[in-house]
Structures are given as structure tokens and as C-alpha cells.
Design a protein around this motif. Sequence first.
Motif, PDB file in Angstrom:
ATOM      1  N   LYS A 100      -6.435  -6.802  31.659  1.00 41.10           N
ATOM      2  CA  LYS A 100      -5.981  -5.798  30.693  1.00 41.10           C
ATOM      3  C   LYS A 100      -5.025  -4.819  31.346  1.00 41.10           C
ATOM      4  O   LYS A 100      -5.091  -4.621  32.565  1.00 41.10           O
ATOM      5  N   LYS A 160     -11.943  -0.992  31.481  1.00 42.98           N
ATOM      6  CA  LYS A 160     -13.307  -0.484  31.680  1.00 42.98           C
ATOM      7  C   LYS A 160     -13.604   0.685  30.743  1.00 42.98           C
ATOM      8  O   LYS A 160     -14.132   1.724  31.151  1.00 42.98           O
ATOM      9  N   SER A 161     -13.308   0.502  29.479  1.00 39.71           N
ATOM     10  CA  SER A 161     -13.463   1.608  28.519  1.00 39.71           C
ATOM     11  C   SER A 161     -14.923   2.022  28.354  1.00 39.71           C
ATOM     12  O   SER A 161     -15.203   3.181  28.020  1.00 39.71           O
TER      13      SER A 161
HETATM   14  N1  LIG Z   1      -4.676 -10.249  29.502  1.00 38.26           N
HETATM   15  C1  LIG Z   1      -5.672  -9.617  28.860  1.00 38.26           C
HETATM   16  N2  LIG Z   1      -6.862  -9.470  29.473  1.00 38.26           N
HETATM   17  C2  LIG Z   1      -7.847  -8.831  28.802  1.00 38.26           C
HETATM   18  C3  LIG Z   1      -7.676  -8.326  27.490  1.00 38.26           C
HETATM   19  N3  LIG Z   1      -8.838  -7.755  27.103  1.00 38.26           N
HETATM   20  C4  LIG Z   1      -9.697  -7.905  28.128  1.00 38.26           C
HETATM   21  N4  LIG Z   1      -9.099  -8.538  29.167  1.00 38.26           N
HETATM   22  C5  LIG Z   1      -9.701  -8.906  30.464  1.00 38.26           C
HETATM   23  O1  LIG Z   1     -10.821  -9.742  30.181  1.00 38.26           O
HETATM   24  C6  LIG Z   1     -11.912  -9.471  31.052  1.00 38.26           C
HETATM   25  C7  LIG Z   1     -13.134  -8.982  30.268  1.00 38.26           C
HETATM   26  O2  LIG Z   1     -12.694  -7.857  29.582  1.00 38.26           O
HETATM   27  P1  LIG Z   1     -13.575  -6.769  28.831  1.00 38.26           P
HETATM   28  O3  LIG Z   1     -14.976  -6.720  29.327  1.00 38.26           O
HETATM   29  O4  LIG Z   1     -13.343  -6.960  27.379  1.00 38.26           O
HETATM   30  O5  LIG Z   1     -12.794  -5.432  29.256  1.00 38.26           O
HETATM   31  P2  LIG Z   1     -13.040  -4.473  30.462  1.00 38.26           P
HETATM   32  O6  LIG Z   1     -11.792  -3.690  30.656  1.00 38.26           O
HETATM   33  O7  LIG Z   1     -13.537  -5.238  31.648  1.00 38.26           O
HETATM   34  O8  LIG Z   1     -14.207  -3.511  29.967  1.00 38.26           O
HETATM   35  P3  LIG Z   1     -14.363  -2.707  28.549  1.00 38.26           P
HETATM   36  O9  LIG Z   1     -13.084  -1.995  28.252  1.00 38.26           O
HETATM   37  O10 LIG Z   1     -15.488  -1.759  28.829  1.00 38.26           O
HETATM   38  O11 LIG Z   1     -14.715  -3.739  27.507  1.00 38.26           O
HETATM   39  C8  LIG Z   1     -11.360  -8.461  32.056  1.00 38.26           C
HETATM   40  O12 LIG Z   1     -10.806  -9.197  33.133  1.00 38.26           O
HETATM   41  C9  LIG Z   1     -10.269  -7.761  31.275  1.00 38.26           C
HETATM   42  O13 LIG Z   1      -9.293  -7.160  32.107  1.00 38.26           O
HETATM   43  C10 LIG Z   1      -6.389  -8.504  26.870  1.00 38.26           C
HETATM   44  O14 LIG Z   1      -6.149  -8.084  25.742  1.00 38.26           O
HETATM   45  N5  LIG Z   1      -5.426  -9.160  27.595  1.00 38.26           N
END
Ligand SMILES: Nc1nc2c(ncn2[C@@H]2O[C@H](COP(=O)(O)OP(=O)(O)OP(=O)(O)O)[C@@H](O)[C@H]2O)c(=O)[nH]1
Length: 232
Positions: free
Chosen positions: A12, A18-19
Amino acid sequence: MSRGAWALIPVKEGARAKSRLAGILTPRQRTDLQQAMLLDLLDELRASQLLSGIALCGPDPATATLAARSGHTFIHQPTGTDGLNAAVAFATRTLSSSGARIVAVLPADLPFLDSAELDIAIAAAALARVCAVVPDRHGTGTNGLVFPASTPPEFRFGPDSFRRHLDRPSDRRLPPRRALRLASLACDIDLPNDLEQLRDAVSGDSAHRARALVRALPRHNRAQGTKEEIVQ
Ligand SMILES: Nc1nc2c(ncn2[C@@H]2O[C@H](COP(=O)(O)OP(=O)(O)OP(=O)(O)O)[C@@H](O)[C@H]2O)c(=O)[nH]1
Ligand SMILES: O=C(O)[C@H](O)COP(=O)(O)O
């Protein structure tokens, strides 16, 4: 691009990372934590016996820079490709059309991963032609999805993704799904309590950058919130 097995790590943009830790970490600390965990993971993946390459996929120029500095491939998530599932589907097509045989999708927040365990999942996908689905420690999320690149599953990251990734594919030509529980892939870092695992990591664990970052936080930063308190 080499053929063989590729790790695919969606990343992301830093400002949104890591919201669920926003209650206890500043935006800068969350960006830094995502990067520290990613660098720990990349170090460990280099020890894999079966990976031919590592690709990061995301919209953020900072991820492109990190990939270039560490000698990995960057796949730019095109504008309009919204969300994790679309990003992973796009990057899988890119890897497959470049010759990858196996793709292992891994989140960036797996600082304890042991590459020997990832190799078990890669071997299962390559030899038994299955789509291996690795759960998180709660048994609800998906912390690894490993499959033949030419026959990807429908990506269903999000709530209850482990069960949804195990659904029998409607297209019978697609590989069967197999649950594969791997201890070092079970521990992702999502919630305030998860930070304590990083703090308690021992030297020798792969999570050394993330551990140092969390240990440097002031104590009041490390809230003891439960999942229920944080996810309101
Ligand atoms: N490329 C890309 N990666 C994403 C996206 N959303 C999440 N990720 C990645 O997918 C994996 C799991 O993401 P999440 O648990 O949804 O997000 P996070 O930033 O780790 O945590 P939260 O914001 O607390 O949900 C992590 O490696 C994130 O960086 C996106 O829209 N695009
Ligand atoms: O499908 C999942 O498991 C989530 O999209 C990502 O995992 P997390 O919420 O455990 O980080």
C-alpha cells in the motif's frame, strides 16, 4: 525475468499503511513500521531455495525506490486499479506473461516468515499443482496464497478470506485449493497487541528491524487494545 517461482508482495502507499494502528502510532511511525517489516521479510526471502525472484506491487514511488535499491522487481499498480485484490490480479498477470511459473502472494507484514516454510508451499503448488492457502493465526485471514501462475485463483482478500480462498473453484480446470498451516506465516502484525510479539522477538528472529523500531517506541505508544476495542 527469470522463470520459476516468484514472491509477489503488494504494498500500500505508505500514508495509508497499518491504519488499524492509527490509535497508537503516528502516520510516520506506521509508514516506518510497514517499511521495517517489509525489509525484514525481503532479507528472509533471499534465503529461499525455490524462489527465482521477488516483485513488489503498489502505487507508491517510495516502493519503486525500495525495490530498485534492494534489486527486486517493481510492478506499478496502474491508476484506477483499486484495492488489494485488483492489484494482486494485475501483478500476477504481469508475472505470468513474463514467464513466472509459480506465484506466492505474501503480505508485507510477515516479519517472522521462515523461508524454508514458504518453500514447502511453493513445492506443493509446483509438484501437486494445487493452490496453497496459508491462514493467519486466527484462521480467518490469508497470509500466503501460492499457485501456478497460469491458473491464478479469484483473489478474495478481505474479511474471512481464508475460507473464501478455499471455496472450490467454479472452473474445474483450475487447481484444487489446499489449506496449508505454516507457523512462521501465521503471525502478521495488524493490531496493537501484535506489536508485543515484535517487542518480545528474540535476536536471531528474522524480525530484527521491526523489533528495533517497536522497542524504540515510548511505552505509552504501545497500547494494550484488543481487536474489539480497536475495530469499532
Ligand atoms: N498494492 C496494494 N497493496 C495493498 C493494498 N491494500 C493493501 N495492500 C497490501 O496488502 C497487505 C495486507 O494489507 P492490509 O492488512 O489490508 O493493510 P495494512 O496496511 O497492512 O493494515 P490496515 O491498514 O490496518 O488494514 C499489505 O502488504 C498491504 O500493504 C492496495 O490497495 N494496493
Ligand atoms: O485477506 C486478508 O487476510 C486481509 O486482506 C489481509 O490480511 P490482514 O487483515 O490480516 O492484514
